[in-house]
Design an enzyme around this catalytic site. Structure first.
Site, PDB file in Angstrom:
ATOM      1  N   TYR A 103       0.177  -1.304   0.030  1.00 41.81           N
ATOM      2  CA  TYR A 103      -0.119  -0.083  -0.303  1.00 41.81           C
ATOM      3  C   TYR A 103       1.047   1.052  -0.111  1.00 41.81           C
ATOM      4  O   TYR A 103       2.638   1.602   0.016  1.00 41.81           O
ATOM      5  CB  TYR A 103      -0.537   0.158   1.275  1.00 41.81           C
ATOM      6  N   CYS A 104      -0.058   2.600  -0.301  1.00 37.63           N
ATOM      7  CA  CYS A 104       0.760   3.463  -0.598  1.00 37.63           C
ATOM      8  C   CYS A 104       0.263   4.250   0.016  1.00 37.63           C
ATOM      9  O   CYS A 104      -1.201   4.164   1.125  1.00 37.63           O
ATOM     10  CB  CYS A 104       0.852   3.590  -2.081  1.00 37.63           C
ATOM     11  N   ALA A 105      -0.023   5.713   0.254  1.00 35.29           N
ATOM     12  CA  ALA A 105      -0.470   6.943   0.618  1.00 35.29           C
ATOM     13  C   ALA A 105      -1.990   6.787   0.194  1.00 35.29           C
ATOM     14  O   ALA A 105      -2.272   6.878   1.124  1.00 35.29           O
ATOM     15  CB  ALA A 105       0.256   8.433   0.052  1.00 35.29           C
TER      16      ALA A 105
END
Lengths: 80, 324
Positions: A75-77
């Site tokens: 996952y990312c921001a």
């Protein structure tokens, strides 16, 4: 042009919903990977996630994720 | 994600909402794990990740550790290690003599534990470590084993020192080559983006005049989009896997070029009539363009850039979303 929206979901990397993630949080077979920068990881991350900043992906992937067959969730921001 | 796939991970999935979605929905966040403690703290999750280790990784680990160690040490540090090996071994031979059990013989006579004996021991150590081996001083008993071990390790360290000297010049050359190719690539990206933009404008004009057969419009559009996709991929790689950092004005010019090309693309697409059928190749390339461009935004790229740049990155992402 409507079919273009499908392009964002790459076919070979299926998504995981939030509900599924909550359900599987304690599951030892799922490796959660935070690809955000180190300081962001330190400030807060999904419980149990490992830190592997995108910038270091090439060098550190083998170290953090030694098993290429493991079930990995990245996952990312937000919205990648 | 794609990067992980390229690295050989097979079972990668993606939590699209990301940290923002997780936080917003009120789920727990783990935090305040200092960066330093990171290695110690996730011992448990790391253990579960390494439940199965592919054999090829295991075999390389020792080699990698050794090479990494040599790489990290500077030439002078390695030289110090080399000297330390020799002096320590010399000291050990001498201490044995001091303790009344001499292990070195000079012309059949035991080397004493005197100051002279220390000089002889260090001399023997050097002769052994450099693999000269005059043979005027001989080791006996366990000192034979020690001198063999000393010779092997010191030769290895010496080899590493020589290798470092040789590779330094080579590294300079290689980095110079990298720099030049990098600059050239940036030039190419900039020029190509300009060309794509003017080509897109020309296609729009052609399309608006409604006098040109659509076949020709389609083929020109196809090649323009293809060039655009190639350059977009280069910029994407540049942002996600930076080997080198371009200077800010340059990166800005490239980002502006990308954004205006995306706008031009939108114009062309909105001008195309209903009956225009998008060929599979064109639609595939367009999909790729939109997917790549959507990954360019101030928050999703791994590094932090100046606001003047992130503004344009966000603009690119917004345009790509409109496009899809």
């Amino acid at each position: 042009m409507a079919e273009l929206s499908a392009a964002a979901n790459e076919p070979d990397s299926p998504e995981v919903s939030r509900d599924e993630l909550i359900r599987r949080l304690g599951d030892p077979s799922l490796v959660i990977v935070d690809v955000l920068p180190r300081d962001s990881y330190a400030a807060g991350h999904i419980p149990g996630a490992l830190s592997l900043p995108l910038a270091e992906l090439n060098e550190r992937a083998r170290e953090v994720l030694p098993n290429p067959q493991a079930e990995i969730l990245v996952y990312c921001a937000k919205f990648t | 994600m794609r990067l992980l796939h390229e690295l050989g991970y097979t079972n990668v999935r993606h939590y699209r909402g990301g940290l923002a979605d997780w936080k917003d929905s009120g789920n727990p966040i783990e935090s305040a794990v200092p960066v330093g403690a990171q290695a110690a703290q996730p011992a448990e999750p790391r253990a579960r990740a390494s439940a199965y280790v592919a054999p090829e990784f295991r075999a390389n680990r020792f080699e990698n550790a050794l090479l990494g160690l040599i790489e990290r040490c500077s030439t002078s540090e390695l030289s110090l290690v080399w000297l330390a090996i020799i002096l320590l071994s010399g000291a050990v031979y001498w201490i044995a003599a001091l303790a009344g059990r001499p292990v070195l013989l000079e012309h059949g006579v035991a080397v004493a534990g005197s100051l002279n004996g220390l000089a002889t021991a260090v001399y023997f150590s050097f002769v052994t470590a450099t693999s000269v081996g005059y043979g005027d001083v001989l080791p006996v008993g366990w000192a034979r084993g020690l001198s063999v071990a000393e010779a092997v390790t010191s030769l290895m360290v010496f080899g590493a020192i020589i290798a470092k000297f040789v590779s330094r010049r080579q590294e300079q050359l290689v980095s110079e080559i990298h720099r030049v190719t990098f600059e050239e690539r940036l030039d190419r990206v900039q020029t190509n983006l300009h060309m794509v933009l003017s080509e897109l404008h020309a296609i729009t004009a052609m399309c608006e005049s409604r006098s040109v057969p659509y076949k020709r419009v389609a083929s020109r559009l196809e090649s323009a989009v293809r060039v655009f996709a190639g350059e977009l991929k280069t910029v994407h790689d540049l942002l996600y896997r930076p080997e080198r950092e371009p200077d800010e004005p340059r990166l800005r010019a490239i980002l502006v070029g990308l954004a205006s090309a995306l706008e031009g693309l939108q114009e062309v697409l909105s001008c195309l009539p209903e009956e225009f059928s998008v060929s599979p190749i064109l639609s595939g390339t367009l999909k790729r363009v939109s997917a790549l461009a959507q990954e360019i935004c101030g928050e999703c790229v791994p590094r932090n850039y100046a606001p003047a740049l992130t503004v344009w990155m966000d603009r690119i992402q917004a345009l790509a979303r409109e496009l899809s």
